[in-house]
Scaffold this motif. Structure first.
Motif, PDB file in Angstrom:
ATOM      1  N   VAL A 234      41.841  69.393  -1.967  1.00 41.89           N
ATOM      2  CA  VAL A 234      42.276  67.995  -1.913  1.00 41.89           C
ATOM      3  C   VAL A 234      43.689  67.891  -2.478  1.00 41.89           C
ATOM      4  O   VAL A 234      43.999  68.499  -3.512  1.00 41.89           O
ATOM      5  N   THR A 235      44.555  67.120  -1.809  1.00 42.64           N
ATOM      6  CA  THR A 235      45.950  67.023  -2.261  1.00 42.64           C
ATOM      7  C   THR A 235      46.412  65.578  -2.454  1.00 42.64           C
ATOM      8  O   THR A 235      47.597  65.340  -2.641  1.00 42.64           O
ATOM      9  N   THR A 236      45.495  64.600  -2.377  1.00 40.42           N
ATOM     10  CA  THR A 236      45.871  63.222  -2.727  1.00 40.42           C
ATOM     11  C   THR A 236      44.928  62.708  -3.799  1.00 40.42           C
ATOM     12  O   THR A 236      43.695  62.760  -3.636  1.00 40.42           O
ATOM     13  N   PHE A 237      45.527  62.198  -4.885  1.00 39.05           N
ATOM     14  CA  PHE A 237      44.744  61.625  -5.975  1.00 39.05           C
ATOM     15  C   PHE A 237      45.305  60.255  -6.313  1.00 39.05           C
ATOM     16  O   PHE A 237      46.516  60.078  -6.418  1.00 39.05           O
ATOM     17  N   ASP A 238      44.389  59.278  -6.492  1.00 33.80           N
ATOM     18  CA  ASP A 238      44.791  57.937  -6.900  1.00 33.80           C
ATOM     19  C   ASP A 238      44.760  57.891  -8.430  1.00 33.80           C
ATOM     20  O   ASP A 238      43.861  58.484  -9.056  1.00 33.80           O
ATOM     21  N   SER A 239      45.693  57.170  -9.013  1.00 33.55           N
ATOM     22  CA  SER A 239      45.698  57.050 -10.469  1.00 33.55           C
ATOM     23  C   SER A 239      46.476  55.807 -10.845  1.00 33.55           C
ATOM     24  O   SER A 239      47.138  55.189 -10.004  1.00 33.55           O
TER      25      SER A 239
END
Ligand code: HMG
Ligand code: MG
Length: 309
Positions: A234-239
């Motif tokens: 996985v290469t998209t993370f919400d923060s």
């Protein structure tokens, strides 16, 4: 863990999707001034954030804090290369989003029936019908559409949630034109083996670049779940900067994974985000000043190592 890849196979770059101005602020009871929201968004973009959820086009009687989303969009200085998104529940929201000249909208549905009904006053089936007048039309008008599937790791009303219910929803959202689905641990209950099982199921049919993780850090497990995500590609993370956040319709939902904690960890692992951590830390100070209370992010509280020299 069976099936996990080894550390050298971690991604070299990660895309951070910043949600503080929307998920972060929506839960604040004291109204934050429009110009203060604009200041926060610009500080985040100054730090190198290139994907940002600016606000929500929802009903103001449901989420009063987001009532000025249209105005916030009008006031922010748009920078090239930055995608400015708005959360959008229905066709009325899409109309507002188009008027506000957004680059992208995000639709949302829960994998558990009760949370969905508390959140949008509609069943999951009704919500999917509403999306027929949102996703396709938005794509036809040139917008990118992102989809959230909430309560994937657990529901505040129903407890355990079968990830297959989430997968069915993701299939539907992607089929209608969403470019990515962000899997929400809305109340921050997820643990690493569970994350592995959820991703294993999704990756059996969804290309990994179409999956993002949206983790709330209520129980301190978000970064552990990020690591599982990275190991599985996985290469998209919400923060959310400084760990601002929560969902007004999910009791017990605390702040999102703090962007500084995410970027600090990724940098330490040699994974590029394009974000300047010192400037991001400064944006966290702006977030704290505008909400007028201490925020929980770990790096936010402890400082970036290089600043402490
Ligand atoms: P409703 O009351 O069921 O529906 O709201 P309605 O269509 O009958 O509309 C009622 C009133 O709202 C009407 O006004 C509409 O005009 C107005 P009135 O006639 O009573 O004056 N209205 C709107 N106003 C402005 N913009 C709109 C809009 N739509 C209707 N787009 C609705 C249905 C979905 C609108 C409502 O339930 C709502 O706004 N809910 C808020 C949902 C929300 O913002 N939840 C938090 C975000 S989701 C989240 O945090 C999870 C996430 O972070 C991922 C994760 O963590 O898992 C994304
Ligand atoms: Mg959220």
């Amino acid at each position: 863990m069976k099936g996990m890849v080894s550390a050298p196979n971690l991604p070299t770059e990660v895309s951070v999707y910043e949600v503080a101005p929307r998920d972060g602020l929506q839960n604040e009871s004291a109204q934050v001034a429009t110009h203060a929201k604009v200041r926060l968004i610009e500080a985040l973009v100054d730090a190198g954030i290139t994907r940002i959820e600016v606000g929500s086009f929802v009903a103001s009687k449901w989420v009063p804090q987001m009532a000025d989303a249209d105005e916030v969009f009008r006031m922010i200085e748009r920078r090239p290369g930055v995608t400015y998104s708005g959360l959008c529940p229905n066709a009325r929201g899409l109309h507002r989003a188009l008027e506000a000249d957004v680059d992208e909208i995000a639709v949302f549905v829960s994998a558990s029936e009760t949370h969905n009904q508390k959140n949008v006053n509609k069943t999951i089936a009704e919500t999917l019908s509403v999306f027929e007048a949102v996703i396709g039309p938005a794509v036809a008008q040139g917008l990118r559409v992102r989809g959230y599937v909430s309560t994937m790791w657990g529901c505040p009303y129903e407890g355990d949630v079968d990830p297959k219910r989430g997968l069915e929803l993701a299939r539907r959202l992607l089929g209608e034109g969403c470019y990515q689905v962000s899997l929400g641990d809305t109340i921050g209950v997820g643990t690493p083996l569970q994350t592995h099982r959820i991703l294993e199921l999704f990756l059996s049919e969804v290309p990994v670049e179409q999956i993002a993780l949206h983790l709330h850090d209520t129980r301190g497990t978000a970064l552990a779940n990020v690591l599982v995500g990275l190991q599985m590609g996985v290469t998209t993370f919400d923060s959310s900067v400084a760990g601002l956040g929560g969902c007004p319709f999910a009791p017990g939902a605390a702040g999102n994974l703090a962007t500084e904690d995410l970027v600090y960890t990724l940098q330490g692992m040699g994974i590029e985000t394009g974000i300047d951590l010192d400037r991001l830390w400064q944006a966290g100070q702006v977030a704290e000043a505008i909400v007028g209370r201490e925020l929980p992010g770990k790096v936010h509280r402890a400082g970036v190592r290089s600043l402490a020299k």
